[in-house]
Design a protein around this motif. Sequence first.
Motif, short mmCIF file in Angstrom:
data_model
loop_
_atom_site.label_atom_id
_atom_site.label_comp_id
_atom_site.label_asym_id
_atom_site.label_seq_id
_atom_site.Cartn_x
_atom_site.Cartn_y
_atom_site.Cartn_z
N VAL A 34 0.83 -1.22 0.00
CA VAL A 34 0.00 0.00 0.00
C VAL A 34 0.86 1.26 0.00
CG1 VAL A 34 -1.97 -1.16 1.04
CG2 VAL A 34 -0.30 -0.03 2.51
N ALA A 35 2.13 1.13 0.40
CA ALA A 35 3.03 2.28 0.25
C ALA A 35 3.31 2.52 -1.23
CB ALA A 35 4.32 2.02 1.01
N HIS A 36 3.48 1.44 -2.00
CA HIS A 36 3.68 1.56 -3.44
C HIS A 36 2.41 2.09 -4.13
CE1 HIS A 36 7.66 -0.12 -3.95
NE2 HIS A 36 7.35 -1.19 -3.24
N ASP A 37 1.24 1.65 -3.63
CA ASP A 37 -0.03 2.05 -4.26
C ASP A 37 -1.08 2.25 -3.17
OD1 ASP A 37 -2.34 2.44 -5.64
OD2 ASP A 37 -2.36 0.49 -6.64
N PRO A 38 -1.25 3.48 -2.69
CA PRO A 38 -2.23 3.74 -1.63
C PRO A 38 -3.66 3.44 -2.02
CG PRO A 38 -0.66 5.56 -1.82
CD PRO A 38 -0.45 4.68 -3.03
N THR A 39 -3.91 3.19 -3.31
CA THR A 39 -5.28 2.88 -3.75
C THR A 39 -5.51 1.38 -3.90
OG1 THR A 39 -4.83 2.93 -6.14
CG2 THR A 39 -5.28 5.04 -5.05
N PHE A 40 -4.56 0.56 -3.42
CA PHE A 40 -4.65 -0.90 -3.60
C PHE A 40 -5.55 -1.49 -2.51
CE2 PHE A 40 -2.10 -5.10 -3.30
CZ PHE A 40 -3.03 -5.75 -4.10
N ALA A 41 -6.77 -1.77 -2.86
CA ALA A 41 -7.79 -2.20 -1.89
C ALA A 41 -7.41 -3.49 -1.17
CB ALA A 41 -9.14 -2.36 -2.58
N LEU A 42 -6.90 -4.49 -1.91
CA LEU A 42 -6.59 -5.77 -1.28
C LEU A 42 -5.45 -5.66 -0.28
CD1 LEU A 42 -8.61 -7.17 -3.10
CD2 LEU A 42 -6.92 -8.96 -3.52
N GLY A 43 -4.50 -4.77 -0.54
CA GLY A 43 -3.42 -4.56 0.42
C GLY A 43 -3.95 -4.04 1.74
N HIS A 44 -4.84 -3.04 1.67
CA HIS A 44 -5.45 -2.50 2.89
C HIS A 44 -6.26 -3.57 3.61
CE1 HIS A 44 -4.28 1.65 2.19
NE2 HIS A 44 -4.75 1.59 0.95
N ALA A 45 -7.04 -4.36 2.87
CA ALA A 45 -7.88 -5.38 3.49
C ALA A 45 -7.03 -6.44 4.18
CB ALA A 45 -8.77 -6.03 2.43
N ALA A 46 -5.92 -6.83 3.55
CA ALA A 46 -5.05 -7.84 4.15
C ALA A 46 -4.43 -7.33 5.45
CB ALA A 46 -3.96 -8.25 3.16
N LEU A 47 -4.02 -6.07 5.46
CA LEU A 47 -3.46 -5.50 6.69
C LEU A 47 -4.49 -5.48 7.81
CD1 LEU A 47 -1.38 -2.59 5.16
CD2 LEU A 47 -0.46 -4.51 6.46
N ALA A 48 -5.73 -5.11 7.48
CA ALA A 48 -6.79 -5.11 8.49
C ALA A 48 -7.01 -6.52 9.04
CB ALA A 48 -8.08 -4.57 7.89
N LEU A 49 -6.99 -7.50 8.16
CA LEU A 49 -7.20 -8.88 8.57
C LEU A 49 -6.11 -9.33 9.54
CD1 LEU A 49 -9.26 -11.11 7.91
CD2 LEU A 49 -7.73 -11.86 6.09
N LEU A 50 -4.86 -8.99 9.25
CA LEU A 50 -3.76 -9.35 10.14
C LEU A 50 -3.86 -8.63 11.47
CD1 LEU A 50 -2.64 -10.77 7.63
CD2 LEU A 50 -0.38 -9.80 8.18
N GLY A 51 -4.35 -7.39 11.44
CA GLY A 51 -4.52 -6.67 12.69
C GLY A 51 -5.56 -7.30 13.59
N VAL A 52 -6.66 -7.76 13.00
CA VAL A 52 -7.74 -8.36 13.78
C VAL A 52 -7.38 -9.77 14.23
CG1 VAL A 52 -10.12 -9.23 13.65
CG2 VAL A 52 -9.55 -6.98 12.74
N GLU A 53 -6.87 -10.58 13.31
CA GLU A 53 -6.68 -12.00 13.58
C GLU A 53 -5.37 -12.32 14.29
OE1 GLU A 53 -8.59 -14.64 12.90
OE2 GLU A 53 -10.21 -13.79 11.69
N LEU A 54 -4.31 -11.57 13.97
CA LEU A 54 -2.98 -11.91 14.49
C LEU A 54 -2.43 -10.87 15.45
CD1 LEU A 54 -1.30 -13.26 11.21
CD2 LEU A 54 -2.69 -14.47 12.90
N CYS A 55 -3.27 -9.92 15.86
CA CYS A 55 -2.84 -8.87 16.79
C CYS A 55 -1.68 -8.05 16.23
CB CYS A 55 -2.46 -9.46 18.15
SG CYS A 55 -3.77 -10.39 18.95
N ALA A 56 -1.58 -7.97 14.91
CA ALA A 56 -0.52 -7.16 14.31
C ALA A 56 -0.80 -5.68 14.60
CB ALA A 56 -0.48 -7.39 12.80
#
Length: 435
Positions: free
Chosen positions: A43-65
Amino acid sequence: MPCRDPYGYALTTSPAAAAAYSRGLMDVLRLRSGALPALASSVAHDPTFALGHAALALLGVELCAEVDVQARLRDASLHAGRATERERSHVHAVLRHVAGDSQPLVAHLATYPLDALLLSTAVPTIAFAGVTEVPEEAWSIVERAIPAYGDDWWFTGLLAFVRQEQGRFDEAMSLSCASLTVEPGAGHSAHARAHAHYETGDHVAGLAWMDSWVSGEGASIDSLSHFAWHAALHELSLGDLDAVRRRYDSQLRPGHGLGCRALVDTGSLLFRWALTPDASDVPGLEQVAALAGRDVLERPATPFLAMHSAVTLLALDDRPGLDSLARWADGHQHPTQREVVAPLARALGQLAVGRYSEAADALAALAGPSRRLGGSDAQREILEETRIAALVRADRLDEAREVLDARLDRRHSPRDRRWLRETDRVSGDGDLLLR
């Protein structure tokens, strides 16, 4: 040509972002450290990349990232409109899953089975909590994906985990070994093999293999504390409490930066260690509780975490905490919190005040429903062991022996044999319970 992920799905982003995302995805599938920075790079390379943002959110919720989950969900939703239908469906599935509704994720996988990140999310394994309360439902999601994946090494490891949960241990071992031959560092495959060794009572060989793997091909795994927990379970089953102490000191102390895994891995090990005959000077769970925080202990995000919160509160003799957890779960919108977690917290509360017989009966009644808590059979055994301790304290020794005999019928365990012998000489004033 559109950018594509490792399984061939189009990615609406730049080549640099797609490459970073693909690295992060494969690190997640390998359980390897590096997933978070790779996905953040996408998402640093492409701030409009939806799947990158979604994956980060998933890791934050599921893995306490360490992720601003709400910001990532907002950006994923904002930019999904420019993406493909599959990516829009993926983002919607993540948004609803985080909100507590996993049906869109299950439906998404029916159409896009090769969406490996969400398939991994769907199954309660070492990485994610899963999306179903009934194990058979998670198994069916994996079974339906078999034609899409063929002999893919990652999927083979995931299938191996399902097979060991189904009690098909020979198949699980064969599948995990086949996957590890292709990808020696495959975390899911190693995890399936760890469970197969444990559930068949193959403690000596399982321990030797685990120690070899985590110091070799598995050294870069991001969840080493859980593999250390597996090794410690073998040592505990063998009755080698000195080895358990060394394992705790070197790999499972809360100070090793385990994050939320301290509650699940370290906390549960300490609890079961303290229940073991002849255990002495077992470290307390105060530091584990401090790392988890009161919010996790009394208002856990998932039923699986709630189980570990409840036993931790019992170990600390925190009766107000157990009462608070029970009241919170009673009013929760999630049926498993209401129907399983609340009665579990009350049962452990009875144990804490010395109502051992009532607690034993309540825990017996939860034996079937406890499957809805998630996690593995090996993890949920902590409730069975608590019930044994309650039966001993209630002087219902014949019933304690029945439970122990059934455990020994399932697998070899010198610890359980010792525990069985102890029931011949202890009474309700015995010491086989955390105090």
